[in-house]
Write a protein that holds these residues in place. Sequence first.
Motif, PDB file in Angstrom:
ATOM      1  N   GLY A   1      26.295 -17.580  19.663  1.00 49.80           N
ATOM      2  CA  GLY A   1      26.675 -18.859  20.253  1.00 49.80           C
ATOM      3  C   GLY A   1      27.785 -18.779  21.275  1.00 49.80           C
ATOM      4  N   ARG A   2      28.121 -17.574  21.722  1.00 51.29           N
ATOM      5  CA  ARG A   2      29.242 -17.418  22.644  1.00 51.29           C
ATOM      6  C   ARG A   2      29.034 -18.171  23.954  1.00 51.29           C
ATOM      7  NH1 ARG A   2      34.152 -17.979  23.266  1.00 51.29           N
ATOM      8  NH2 ARG A   2      34.820 -17.316  25.341  1.00 51.29           N
ATOM      9  N   MET A   3      27.803 -18.135  24.500  1.00 49.64           N
ATOM     10  CA  MET A   3      27.553 -18.812  25.769  1.00 49.64           C
ATOM     11  C   MET A   3      27.671 -20.328  25.617  1.00 49.64           C
ATOM     12  SD  MET A   3      27.181 -16.715  28.275  1.00 49.64           S
ATOM     13  CE  MET A   3      28.551 -15.858  27.480  1.00 49.64           C
ATOM     14  N   LEU A   4      27.294 -20.844  24.461  1.00 45.78           N
ATOM     15  CA  LEU A   4      27.437 -22.281  24.241  1.00 45.78           C
ATOM     16  C   LEU A   4      28.903 -22.655  24.094  1.00 45.78           C
ATOM     17  CD1 LEU A   4      24.440 -23.025  21.858  1.00 45.78           C
ATOM     18  CD2 LEU A   4      24.691 -23.671  24.263  1.00 45.78           C
ATOM     19  N   SER A   5      29.684 -21.796  23.432  1.00 47.04           N
ATOM     20  CA  SER A   5      31.119 -22.061  23.342  1.00 47.04           C
ATOM     21  C   SER A   5      31.751 -22.112  24.725  1.00 47.04           C
ATOM     22  CB  SER A   5      31.802 -20.975  22.497  1.00 47.04           C
ATOM     23  OG  SER A   5      31.338 -21.016  21.166  1.00 47.04           O
ATOM     24  N   LEU A   6      31.211 -21.301  25.635  1.00 53.06           N
ATOM     25  CA  LEU A   6      31.748 -21.226  26.990  1.00 53.06           C
ATOM     26  C   LEU A   6      31.291 -22.391  27.862  1.00 53.06           C
ATOM     27  CD1 LEU A   6      33.325 -19.345  29.028  1.00 53.06           C
ATOM     28  CD2 LEU A   6      31.066 -18.410  29.626  1.00 53.06           C
TER      29      LEU A   6
ATOM     30  N   ILE B   1      25.810 -17.987  12.296  1.00 53.07           N
ATOM     31  CA  ILE B   1      27.026 -17.506  12.953  1.00 53.07           C
ATOM     32  C   ILE B   1      27.369 -18.418  14.134  1.00 53.07           C
ATOM     33  CG2 ILE B   1      28.003 -15.617  14.319  1.00 53.07           C
ATOM     34  CD1 ILE B   1      27.858 -14.896  11.435  1.00 53.07           C
ATOM     35  N   ALA B   2      26.340 -18.791  14.920  1.00 52.58           N
ATOM     36  CA  ALA B   2      26.567 -19.643  16.092  1.00 52.58           C
ATOM     37  C   ALA B   2      27.104 -21.004  15.692  1.00 52.58           C
ATOM     38  CB  ALA B   2      25.261 -19.790  16.877  1.00 52.58           C
ATOM     39  N   ARG B   3      26.566 -21.568  14.626  1.00 59.60           N
ATOM     40  CA  ARG B   3      27.054 -22.864  14.156  1.00 59.60           C
ATOM     41  C   ARG B   3      28.542 -22.782  13.794  1.00 59.60           C
ATOM     42  NH1 ARG B   3      21.800 -22.679  11.459  1.00 59.60           N
ATOM     43  NH2 ARG B   3      20.428 -24.252  12.404  1.00 59.60           N
ATOM     44  N   ALA B   4      28.896 -21.697  13.098  1.00 62.16           N
ATOM     45  CA  ALA B   4      30.298 -21.542  12.694  1.00 62.16           C
ATOM     46  C   ALA B   4      31.200 -21.342  13.911  1.00 62.16           C
ATOM     47  CB  ALA B   4      30.427 -20.362  11.726  1.00 62.16           C
ATOM     48  N   ARG B   5      30.733 -20.520  14.875  1.00 64.01           N
ATOM     49  CA  ARG B   5      31.565 -20.218  16.034  1.00 64.01           C
ATOM     50  C   ARG B   5      31.795 -21.455  16.903  1.00 64.01           C
ATOM     51  NH1 ARG B   5      31.729 -14.692  17.260  1.00 64.01           N
ATOM     52  NH2 ARG B   5      32.114 -13.631  15.270  1.00 64.01           N
ATOM     53  N   THR B   6      30.755 -22.245  17.110  1.00 70.46           N
ATOM     54  CA  THR B   6      30.922 -23.428  17.959  1.00 70.46           C
ATOM     55  C   THR B   6      31.776 -24.490  17.269  1.00 70.46           C
ATOM     56  OG1 THR B   6      28.733 -24.216  17.204  1.00 70.46           O
ATOM     57  CG2 THR B   6      28.839 -23.071  19.326  1.00 70.46           C
ATOM     58  N   ARG B   7      31.690 -24.565  15.940  1.00 72.48           N
ATOM     59  CA  ARG B   7      32.578 -25.491  15.221  1.00 72.48           C
ATOM     60  C   ARG B   7      34.024 -25.057  15.376  1.00 72.48           C
ATOM     61  NH1 ARG B   7      28.524 -25.586  11.109  1.00 72.48           N
ATOM     62  NH2 ARG B   7      29.679 -23.987   9.960  1.00 72.48           N
ATOM     63  N   GLU B   8      34.248 -23.728  15.294  1.00 76.60           N
ATOM     64  CA  GLU B   8      35.606 -23.215  15.479  1.00 76.60           C
ATOM     65  C   GLU B   8      36.145 -23.555  16.864  1.00 76.60           C
ATOM     66  OE1 GLU B   8      35.332 -19.056  14.786  1.00 76.60           O
ATOM     67  OE2 GLU B   8      34.977 -19.256  12.627  1.00 76.60           O
ATOM     68  N   ALA B   9      35.232 -23.624  17.849  1.00 72.98           N
ATOM     69  CA  ALA B   9      35.637 -23.955  19.217  1.00 72.98           C
ATOM     70  C   ALA B   9      35.786 -25.455  19.415  1.00 72.98           C
ATOM     71  CB  ALA B   9      34.611 -23.397  20.205  1.00 72.98           C
ATOM     72  N   GLY B  10      35.571 -26.238  18.362  1.00 72.57           N
ATOM     73  CA  GLY B  10      35.736 -27.676  18.440  1.00 72.57           C
ATOM     74  C   GLY B  10      34.553 -28.398  19.046  1.00 72.57           C
ATOM     75  N   LEU B  11      33.406 -27.735  19.106  1.00 75.14           N
ATOM     76  CA  LEU B  11      32.208 -28.331  19.696  1.00 75.14           C
ATOM     77  C   LEU B  11      31.334 -28.931  18.607  1.00 75.14           C
ATOM     78  CD1 LEU B  11      31.336 -25.467  22.202  1.00 75.14           C
ATOM     79  CD2 LEU B  11      32.479 -27.623  22.714  1.00 75.14           C
ATOM     80  N   THR B  12      30.851 -30.136  18.855  1.00 77.62           N
ATOM     81  CA  THR B  12      29.956 -30.803  17.904  1.00 77.62           C
ATOM     82  C   THR B  12      28.726 -31.289  18.653  1.00 77.62           C
ATOM     83  OG1 THR B  12      31.065 -32.931  18.254  1.00 77.62           O
ATOM     84  CG2 THR B  12      31.859 -31.531  16.437  1.00 77.62           C
ATOM     85  N   GLY B  13      27.700 -31.587  17.896  1.00 76.55           N
ATOM     86  CA  GLY B  13      26.498 -32.167  18.490  1.00 76.55           C
ATOM     87  C   GLY B  13      25.572 -31.166  19.156  1.00 76.55           C
ATOM     88  N   ILE B  14      25.802 -29.869  18.951  1.00 76.15           N
ATOM     89  CA  ILE B  14      24.886 -28.866  19.502  1.00 76.15           C
ATOM     90  C   ILE B  14      23.689 -28.739  18.567  1.00 76.15           C
ATOM     91  CG2 ILE B  14      24.576 -26.452  20.139  1.00 76.15           C
ATOM     92  CD1 ILE B  14      27.508 -26.330  20.867  1.00 76.15           C
ATOM     93  N   ASP B  15      22.516 -28.731  19.127  1.00 76.16           N
ATOM     94  CA  ASP B  15      21.279 -28.669  18.359  1.00 76.16           C
ATOM     95  C   ASP B  15      20.832 -27.210  18.275  1.00 76.16           C
ATOM     96  OD1 ASP B  15      18.898 -29.096  17.109  1.00 76.16           O
ATOM     97  OD2 ASP B  15      17.977 -30.272  18.718  1.00 76.16           O
ATOM     98  N   PHE B  16      20.978 -26.596  17.102  1.00 78.31           N
ATOM     99  CA  PHE B  16      20.547 -25.212  16.911  1.00 78.31           C
ATOM    100  C   PHE B  16      19.155 -25.192  16.298  1.00 78.31           C
ATOM    101  CE2 PHE B  16      25.168 -24.643  17.023  1.00 78.31           C
ATOM    102  CZ  PHE B  16      25.250 -23.601  17.941  1.00 78.31           C
ATOM    103  N   ARG B  17      18.293 -24.391  16.890  1.00 78.69           N
ATOM    104  CA  ARG B  17      16.899 -24.349  16.435  1.00 78.69           C
ATOM    105  C   ARG B  17      16.416 -22.911  16.295  1.00 78.69           C
ATOM    106  NH1 ARG B  17      13.751 -29.034  19.951  1.00 78.69           N
ATOM    107  NH2 ARG B  17      15.434 -30.586  19.940  1.00 78.69           N
ATOM    108  N   HIS B  18      15.605 -22.699  15.263  1.00 79.28           N
ATOM    109  CA  HIS B  18      14.945 -21.408  15.082  1.00 79.28           C
ATOM    110  C   HIS B  18      13.677 -21.412  15.931  1.00 79.28           C
ATOM    111  CE1 HIS B  18      12.242 -18.537  12.964  1.00 79.28           C
ATOM    112  NE2 HIS B  18      13.362 -17.846  12.861  1.00 79.28           N
ATOM    113  N   GLY B  19      13.515 -20.411  16.781  1.00 80.32           N
ATOM    114  CA  GLY B  19      12.329 -20.386  17.629  1.00 80.32           C
ATOM    115  C   GLY B  19      12.247 -19.139  18.478  1.00 80.32           C
TER     116      GLY B  19
END
Length: 320
Positions: free
Chosen positions: A165-170, A190-208
């Motif tokens: 999720g690094r690119m989304l955090s950026l 991992i991406a969900r945890a990382r973006t939450r740590e960056a203070g980001l909410t509302g990101i839609d994570f999908r398996h695909g």
Amino acid sequence: MQPDEILGEAALLEALKAMGEPTRLRLLRLLAHEELSVMELVRILNQSQPRISRHLKLMNEAGVIDRFPDGAWVFYRLSEHPALTPLIDAVLAALGDEESSDLRALEEVRAQRLDAAQGYFENIAPVWDQIRSHYIDDAEVETAIRALVGDAPVETIIDLGTGSGRMLSLLAPQAQYAIGLDLSQQMLNIARARTREAGLTGIDFRHGDILATRLNGQSADLVVIHQVLHFLADPGQALKEAARLLKPGGRLLIVDFAPHRLEVMRDEYQHRRLGIGDDDMGHWQKAAGLQPLRSLSLPPHPEKVGDLGLTVRVWLMQKA
């Protein structure tokens, strides 16, 4: 073979002759599905490597298929010669899918390839960023990405193969809506945890699957493919899927390694390709209907990475 649109009679007969053998017809059908390595074709057809290589050599010399080496591996794909494509399509249409055993074996190869990649991702998920930073300076790459993308607000960003999720955090802070897609549920966690740590909410994570996302077409202003293409059997299809997702005028950002010779990346880290060259990228870009905007190279710092230094390439392109 010359890239002329008109094929001479001798060359046409050579192409027909090269396809006129049962094993070669089976190879042709398989390569119509995706590019494959010699050893994958050996496994699928259950024939010896010298025999398969001889058939491939004859078809390549006749211009029916294209050969391209990648480190110690060699891959093959159907020719896109404008004069041969209609002939190849006609032969494939006449063949149909009678060799169902070959197609089942192809699915087994795909499953093995996917299991290896997913197993790798899940094993290294907790230290994903640590491994990447061993080869490249993240801060330098991210600075270059921000400079290329700019900081103007966008409506929707889609990160294909989001990994940690690094690119989304950026980039997600400048978007109204963001989607991160990945095959590995562990990486998504991992991406969900990382973006939450960056203070980001509302990101839609999908398996695909990056090659068939099942996301709505013409829905994204920016699509990102960061350090993913070297894992794929068909990077060109990934660009086509990204182009499908983009709105007219939308941009695609790709980050990957430049061509290199570090076989350890394939042996230990499941990299299918040892980097991505500009020629291949230009071919895939054109086939996807994308126009180049800018590209740049970021060489490694020898004092930091020593013999394992890899150059990072960044491409920015746009949908017409």
